[in-house]
Motif scaffolding. Sequence first.
Motif, mmCIF file in Angstrom:
data_model
loop_
_atom_site.group_PDB
_atom_site.id
_atom_site.type_symbol
_atom_site.label_atom_id
_atom_site.label_comp_id
_atom_site.label_asym_id
_atom_site.label_seq_id
_atom_site.Cartn_x
_atom_site.Cartn_y
_atom_site.Cartn_z
ATOM 1 N N PHE A 75 0.857 -1.181 0.000
ATOM 2 C CA PHE A 75 0.000 0.000 0.000
ATOM 3 C C PHE A 75 0.889 1.226 0.000
ATOM 4 N N LEU A 76 0.412 2.314 -0.564
ATOM 5 C CA LEU A 76 1.205 3.533 -0.579
ATOM 6 C C LEU A 76 1.405 4.087 0.824
ATOM 7 N N SER A 77 0.488 3.794 1.740
ATOM 8 C CA SER A 77 0.647 4.292 3.107
ATOM 9 C C SER A 77 1.820 3.626 3.811
ATOM 10 N N ASP A 78 2.261 2.499 3.311
ATOM 11 C CA ASP A 78 3.433 1.857 3.899
ATOM 12 C C ASP A 78 4.708 2.606 3.550
ATOM 13 N N PRO A 82 2.342 9.313 7.794
ATOM 14 C CA PRO A 82 1.195 10.216 7.860
ATOM 15 C C PRO A 82 1.669 11.664 8.054
ATOM 16 N N PRO A 83 0.923 12.635 7.598
ATOM 17 C CA PRO A 83 1.339 14.043 7.732
ATOM 18 C C PRO A 83 1.358 14.466 9.204
ATOM 19 N N LEU A 84 2.294 15.345 9.495
ATOM 20 C CA LEU A 84 2.417 15.867 10.863
ATOM 21 C C LEU A 84 1.270 16.843 11.155
ATOM 22 N N PRO A 85 0.774 16.847 12.376
ATOM 23 C CA PRO A 85 -0.341 17.777 12.692
ATOM 24 C C PRO A 85 0.102 19.216 12.765
#
Length: 85
Positions: A75-78, A82-85
């Motif tokens: 998966f591309l999420s691998d 994730p974006p920083l808050p």
Amino acid sequence: MVIFLSLLLIAALVAARVWGAMLLSIMAVTVAGLFIQTAPGHFMTVPPARVVALPHIPTAYFIAFDTTVFFPYFFLSDFFPPPLP
């Protein structure tokens, strides 16, 4: 013997500054091979059975990929955090 003569033909054509000397020499030796017999009844160059033919498709490994392990974990999420808050 034919290889030596083809090299001499290439050298002569290059010395005469003929465009495509190597290609012309290859074609000339191929055509000459249609008439030169290596053994009785066997010629140096064998003409093809067909001019155009489809290639042989190896069915043993054609589209025989085992993707059962690859796709569940790809998966591309691998690859991207994730974006920083």
